[in-house]
Scaffold this motif. Structure first.
Motif, PDB file in Angstrom:
ATOM      1  N   VAL A  49       5.065 -35.448  37.878  1.00 40.57           N
ATOM      2  CA  VAL A  49       6.341 -34.962  37.953  1.00 40.57           C
ATOM      3  C   VAL A  49       7.015 -34.913  39.160  1.00 40.57           C
ATOM      4  CG1 VAL A  49       8.114 -33.505  37.153  1.00 40.57           C
ATOM      5  CG2 VAL A  49       6.390 -34.461  35.545  1.00 40.57           C
ATOM      6  N   VAL A  50       6.117 -34.298  39.993  1.00 38.68           N
ATOM      7  CA  VAL A  50       6.611 -34.042  41.281  1.00 38.68           C
ATOM      8  C   VAL A  50       6.553 -35.615  42.061  1.00 38.68           C
ATOM      9  CG1 VAL A  50       5.687 -33.181  43.500  1.00 38.68           C
ATOM     10  CG2 VAL A  50       5.604 -31.768  41.441  1.00 38.68           C
ATOM     11  N   ALA A  51       5.522 -36.421  41.669  1.00 39.30           N
ATOM     12  CA  ALA A  51       5.463 -37.600  42.339  1.00 39.30           C
ATOM     13  C   ALA A  51       6.866 -38.470  41.923  1.00 39.30           C
ATOM     14  CB  ALA A  51       4.267 -38.259  42.039  1.00 39.30           C
ATOM     15  N   ALA A  52       7.272 -38.089  41.001  1.00 34.99           N
ATOM     16  CA  ALA A  52       8.701 -38.670  40.114  1.00 34.99           C
ATOM     17  C   ALA A  52       9.475 -38.523  41.221  1.00 34.99           C
ATOM     18  CB  ALA A  52       8.742 -38.470  38.919  1.00 34.99           C
ATOM     19  N   GLY A  53       9.743 -37.098  41.683  1.00 35.76           N
ATOM     20  CA  GLY A  53      10.915 -36.861  42.149  1.00 35.76           C
ATOM     21  C   GLY A  53      10.834 -37.354  43.652  1.00 35.76           C
ATOM     22  N   LEU A  54       9.845 -37.453  44.175  1.00 38.06           N
ATOM     23  CA  LEU A  54       9.400 -38.171  45.602  1.00 38.06           C
ATOM     24  C   LEU A  54      10.055 -39.631  45.613  1.00 38.06           C
ATOM     25  CD1 LEU A  54       6.082 -36.872  46.844  1.00 38.06           C
ATOM     26  CD2 LEU A  54       8.676 -36.350  47.674  1.00 38.06           C
ATOM     27  N   GLY A  55       9.562 -40.207  44.329  1.00 33.32           N
ATOM     28  CA  GLY A  55       9.985 -41.773  44.106  1.00 33.32           C
ATOM     29  C   GLY A  55      11.532 -41.782  44.327  1.00 33.32           C
ATOM     30  N   LEU A  56      12.226 -40.992  43.366  1.00 29.44           N
ATOM     31  CA  LEU A  56      13.610 -41.028  43.502  1.00 29.44           C
ATOM     32  C   LEU A  56      14.277 -40.630  44.610  1.00 29.44           C
ATOM     33  CD1 LEU A  56      16.170 -41.277  41.143  1.00 29.44           C
ATOM     34  CD2 LEU A  56      16.012 -38.884  41.076  1.00 29.44           C
ATOM     35  N   ARG A  57      13.751 -40.049  45.440  1.00 30.63           N
ATOM     36  CA  ARG A  57      14.206 -39.650  46.927  1.00 30.63           C
ATOM     37  C   ARG A  57      14.324 -40.677  47.891  1.00 30.63           C
ATOM     38  NH1 ARG A  57      12.401 -33.960  48.850  1.00 30.63           N
ATOM     39  NH2 ARG A  57      13.869 -34.460  50.490  1.00 30.63           N
ATOM     40  N   GLY A  58      13.367 -41.719  47.166  1.00 27.61           N
ATOM     41  CA  GLY A  58      13.356 -42.853  48.513  1.00 27.61           C
ATOM     42  C   GLY A  58      11.881 -43.102  48.742  1.00 27.61           C
ATOM     43  N   GLY A  59      10.848 -42.927  47.759  1.00 25.02           N
ATOM     44  CA  GLY A  59       9.379 -42.955  48.124  1.00 25.02           C
ATOM     45  C   GLY A  59       9.151 -44.649  48.486  1.00 25.02           C
ATOM     46  N   GLY A  60      10.309 -45.611  47.600  1.00 26.96           N
ATOM     47  CA  GLY A  60       9.783 -46.902  48.020  1.00 26.96           C
ATOM     48  C   GLY A  60      10.492 -47.523  49.112  1.00 26.96           C
ATOM     49  N   ALA A  61       9.637 -48.538  49.626  1.00 23.46           N
ATOM     50  CA  ALA A  61      10.378 -49.319  50.955  1.00 23.46           C
ATOM     51  C   ALA A  61      11.353 -50.207  50.605  1.00 23.46           C
ATOM     52  CB  ALA A  61       9.080 -49.685  51.739  1.00 23.46           C
ATOM     53  N   GLY A  96       0.525 -48.019  36.188  1.00 19.27           N
ATOM     54  CA  GLY A  96       0.398 -49.559  36.815  1.00 19.27           C
ATOM     55  C   GLY A  96       1.311 -49.621  37.905  1.00 19.27           C
ATOM     56  N   VAL A  97       2.352 -48.913  38.027  1.00 21.12           N
ATOM     57  CA  VAL A  97       3.483 -49.327  39.073  1.00 21.12           C
ATOM     58  C   VAL A  97       3.111 -48.549  40.292  1.00 21.12           C
ATOM     59  CG1 VAL A  97       5.707 -48.611  39.587  1.00 21.12           C
ATOM     60  CG2 VAL A  97       5.253 -49.527  37.590  1.00 21.12           C
ATOM     61  N   GLY A  98       2.609 -47.012  40.315  1.00 23.22           N
ATOM     62  CA  GLY A  98       2.633 -46.315  41.452  1.00 23.22           C
ATOM     63  C   GLY A  98       1.649 -46.973  42.611  1.00 23.22           C
ATOM     64  N   GLN A  99       0.377 -47.575  42.009  1.00 28.00           N
ATOM     65  CA  GLN A  99      -0.479 -47.917  43.239  1.00 28.00           C
ATOM     66  C   GLN A  99      -0.061 -48.921  44.150  1.00 28.00           C
ATOM     67  OE1 GLN A  99      -2.298 -45.414  44.061  1.00 28.00           O
ATOM     68  NE2 GLN A  99      -4.406 -45.787  43.311  1.00 28.00           N
ATOM     69  N   PRO A 100       0.384 -50.300  43.481  1.00 28.41           N
ATOM     70  CA  PRO A 100       0.692 -51.331  44.477  1.00 28.41           C
ATOM     71  C   PRO A 100       1.942 -50.922  45.134  1.00 28.41           C
ATOM     72  CG  PRO A 100       1.225 -51.853  42.154  1.00 28.41           C
ATOM     73  CD  PRO A 100       0.317 -50.532  41.909  1.00 28.41           C
ATOM     74  N   LEU A 101       3.091 -50.112  44.471  1.00 29.46           N
ATOM     75  CA  LEU A 101       4.329 -49.865  45.213  1.00 29.46           C
ATOM     76  C   LEU A 101       3.994 -48.876  46.353  1.00 29.46           C
ATOM     77  CD1 LEU A 101       7.300 -50.062  42.678  1.00 29.46           C
ATOM     78  CD2 LEU A 101       6.014 -51.692  43.897  1.00 29.46           C
ATOM     79  N   SER A 102       3.082 -48.196  46.123  1.00 34.32           N
ATOM     80  CA  SER A 102       2.767 -46.989  47.380  1.00 34.32           C
ATOM     81  C   SER A 102       2.057 -47.642  48.339  1.00 34.32           C
ATOM     82  CB  SER A 102       1.734 -45.856  46.728  1.00 34.32           C
ATOM     83  OG  SER A 102       0.446 -46.357  46.465  1.00 34.32           O
ATOM     84  N   MET A 103       1.157 -48.697  48.112  1.00 33.40           N
ATOM     85  CA  MET A 103       0.835 -49.551  49.321  1.00 33.40           C
ATOM     86  C   MET A 103       1.740 -50.228  50.096  1.00 33.40           C
ATOM     87  SD  MET A 103      -2.539 -51.496  47.384  1.00 33.40           S
ATOM     88  CE  MET A 103      -3.498 -50.692  46.099  1.00 33.40           C
ATOM     89  N   THR A 104       2.842 -50.915  49.360  1.00 37.57           N
ATOM     90  CA  THR A 104       3.842 -51.334  49.978  1.00 37.57           C
ATOM     91  C   THR A 104       4.712 -50.460  50.823  1.00 37.57           C
ATOM     92  OG1 THR A 104       4.097 -53.328  48.169  1.00 37.57           O
ATOM     93  CG2 THR A 104       5.703 -53.282  49.572  1.00 37.57           C
ATOM     94  N   GLN A 120       4.826 -59.055  49.756  1.00 37.52           N
ATOM     95  CA  GLN A 120       3.652 -57.788  49.630  1.00 37.52           C
ATOM     96  C   GLN A 120       3.717 -57.207  48.299  1.00 37.52           C
ATOM     97  OE1 GLN A 120       5.077 -55.642  53.017  1.00 37.52           O
ATOM     98  NE2 GLN A 120       3.480 -56.710  54.310  1.00 37.52           N
ATOM     99  N   ASP A 121       4.955 -57.007  47.451  1.00 35.20           N
ATOM    100  CA  ASP A 121       4.852 -56.240  46.260  1.00 35.20           C
ATOM    101  C   ASP A 121       3.868 -57.082  45.313  1.00 35.20           C
ATOM    102  OD1 ASP A 121       6.477 -54.224  46.727  1.00 35.20           O
ATOM    103  OD2 ASP A 121       8.129 -55.019  46.460  1.00 35.20           O
ATOM    104  N   ARG A 122       4.240 -58.474  45.464  1.00 37.42           N
ATOM    105  CA  ARG A 122       3.663 -59.484  44.436  1.00 37.42           C
ATOM    106  C   ARG A 122       2.115 -59.519  44.636  1.00 37.42           C
ATOM    107  NH1 ARG A 122       4.352 -65.555  45.486  1.00 37.42           N
ATOM    108  NH2 ARG A 122       2.856 -64.920  46.993  1.00 37.42           N
ATOM    109  N   ASN A 123       1.679 -59.616  46.141  1.00 37.14           N
ATOM    110  CA  ASN A 123       0.274 -59.808  46.195  1.00 37.14           C
ATOM    111  C   ASN A 123      -0.602 -58.359  46.203  1.00 37.14           C
ATOM    112  OD1 ASN A 123       0.828 -62.461  46.831  1.00 37.14           O
ATOM    113  ND2 ASN A 123       0.444 -62.181  48.895  1.00 37.14           N
ATOM    114  N   PHE A 124       0.033 -57.336  46.341  1.00 37.94           N
ATOM    115  CA  PHE A 124      -0.444 -56.237  46.175  1.00 37.94           C
ATOM    116  C   PHE A 124      -0.675 -55.851  44.503  1.00 37.94           C
ATOM    117  CE2 PHE A 124       0.417 -54.432  50.551  1.00 37.94           C
ATOM    118  CZ  PHE A 124      -0.993 -54.167  50.925  1.00 37.94           C
ATOM    119  N   GLY A 125       0.452 -56.109  43.930  1.00 39.96           N
ATOM    120  CA  GLY A 125       0.258 -56.309  42.391  1.00 39.96           C
ATOM    121  C   GLY A 125      -0.838 -57.006  41.861  1.00 39.96           C
TER     122      GLY A 125
END
Length: 414
Positions: free
Chosen positions: A380-392, A318-326, A132-137
């Motif tokens: 910057v707020v989105a960065a905080g959410l990513g660090l707290r575990g926004g990624g699956a 370039g990182v945020g969109q595909p990884l948010s989809m996954t 999924q990461d690769r295909n969404f990317g």
């Protein structure tokens, strides 16, 4: 019930090609709409309102369209979206007043939404979890290719010499409609019907509130909103910044395309970056750096320095969109993945309505560069959410739905 065997990757290549042309048309039309609005007498506030109307119709249509794709085929949304994009572009080129221009811009936005919901749902359904990461990317490379070519084409077609902005912006919009039509040539046999799932699974409706309360979904939605808002404001407002700083439309188009080229480069190397640092750290670092770079656009720097800033910003965005989809796909209940992706797009469109309107207000009060500072704070707020575990979490195996309909493997780590 386990997922059906996955199709080959030919469908993904055709989807990327179709998306490149559809996104290219939109990316060409968005700055052309801004230039046409300026030729019709719009100020910074009016440009912001028209950019917001682009997202207004999709804001109300996203969830119903997501429900439809959860319970039926995805592919029919693609040609419908292309038709609406092409029609909105062409009719925007004939608009003689700001309200009419705003209305057809909204039709264009609705078409883009239809295409993206159908396409993202296809990628989610027809990709194995480990892919999924690769295909969404790879899927989002299609968008970046369109964002690379579209602004250059618009910049070369639009001319402000001798009062020619009105006819040349109209020409750019008509050409963008023709570009959208090319997408039809890649939409054949794009859906693997056996991968659509059984009627029993499709019949289970998950409440929207339940999806939004699922761990990981809100973070994915907000990260996507922040990244897309930054991209959208860059596309809509860099022409205004260019006018203020006496940067020619062709140069503005090259700057926007440089940002898109950097995004493509990011997505080509995203898999090794994920292996190196992991999803949460990568989301945090790129969103934080993107926020600082976005704010730097407000600085009165020379064109070469602006090009460096936009190139680095494009790589970070370039990182945020595909990884948010996954993140959203892996966090959401298995029977509501298309609806969850539609909620993500609803968040995107909410940002596209609120951000340009807020940008127009901020620009009117504090100057045309000020909206980029606002977007920097959002990232910057989105960065905080990513660090707290926004990624699956990375999941090597298949996602098997639990008896309650939720996918237990591949749940978000936060």
């Amino acid at each position: 019930m386990p997922d059906q065997p996955r199709p080959g990757r030919g469908w993904l290549l055709r989807l990327v090609i179709a998306f490149a042309f559809a996104q290219g048309a939109v990316s060409m039309a968005r700055p052309a709409v801004s230039y046409r609005a300026l030729s019709l007498g719009a100020d910074e506030r009016a440009v912001g309102v028209i950019a917001g109307v682009y997202a207004l119709l999709p804001l109300f249509a996203a969830v119903p369209l997501g429900r439809r794709t959860d319970h039926g085929r995805r592919a029919p949304l693609l040609p419908l979206g292309v038709a609406l994009i092409g029609g909105g572009c062409a009719l925007s080129g004939t608009a003689g007043s700001l309200p009419v221009l705003a209305a057809w811009s909204g039709v264009m936005g609705l078409g883009h939404l239809c295409f993206v919901i159908g396409a993202q749902s296809l990628v989610a359904r027809q990709s194995a979890p480990a892919e999924q990461d690769r295909n969404f990317g790879h899927f989002t490379i299609g968008a970046s290719l369109g964002q690379l070519i579209g602004p250059i084409a618009a910049g070369h077609l639009v001319s402000e010499r001798d009062g020619a902005m009105a006819p040349t912006s109209a020409l750019a919009l008509l050409v963008s409609a023709a570009v959208a039509a090319v997408s039809f040539t890649s939409l054949w046999r794009i859906e693997h019907v056996r991968a659509t799932g059984s009627p029993r699974r499709a019949s289970a409706k998950v409440p929207v509130g339940g999806i939004l309360r699922t761990r990981g979904v809100p973070a994915g939605i907000f990260i996507s909103l922040a990244v897309l808002s930054a991209t959208d404001i860059l596309t809509a407002y860099l022409p205004v910044v260019g006018e203020t700083r006496h940067i020619a439309p062709a140069t503005v188009g090259l700057l926007l395309s440089l940002r898109a080229a950097a995004t493509i480069a990011c997505r080509l190397v995203m898999t090794p970056m994920l292996r190196l640092v992991g999803r949460p750290a990568l989301l945090f670092a790129t969103c934080l750096a993107g926020g600082l770079l976005c704010a730097a656009v407000a600085l009165p720097v020379p064109v070469w320095a602006l090009a460096v800033i936009l190139g680095a910003l494009g790589f970070c965005l370039g990182v945020g969109q595909p990884l948010s989809m996954t993140t959203v796909v892996r966090s959401a209940p298995a029977a509501a993945r298309s609806t969850a992706l539609a909620l993500r797009l609803t968040g995107n469109r909410l940002g596209q309505v609120a951000a340009p309107a807020s940008a127009g207000l901020v620009a009117g009060l504090a100057g045309t560069a000020a909206p980029f500072v606002m977007l920097g704070a959002l990232l910057v707020v989105a960065a905080g959410l990513g660090l707290r575990g926004g990624g699956a979490r990375d999941v090597p195996g298949p996602v098997a739905p639990a008896p309650g309909g939720r996918a237990r493997a591949g749940r978000s780590s936060g």
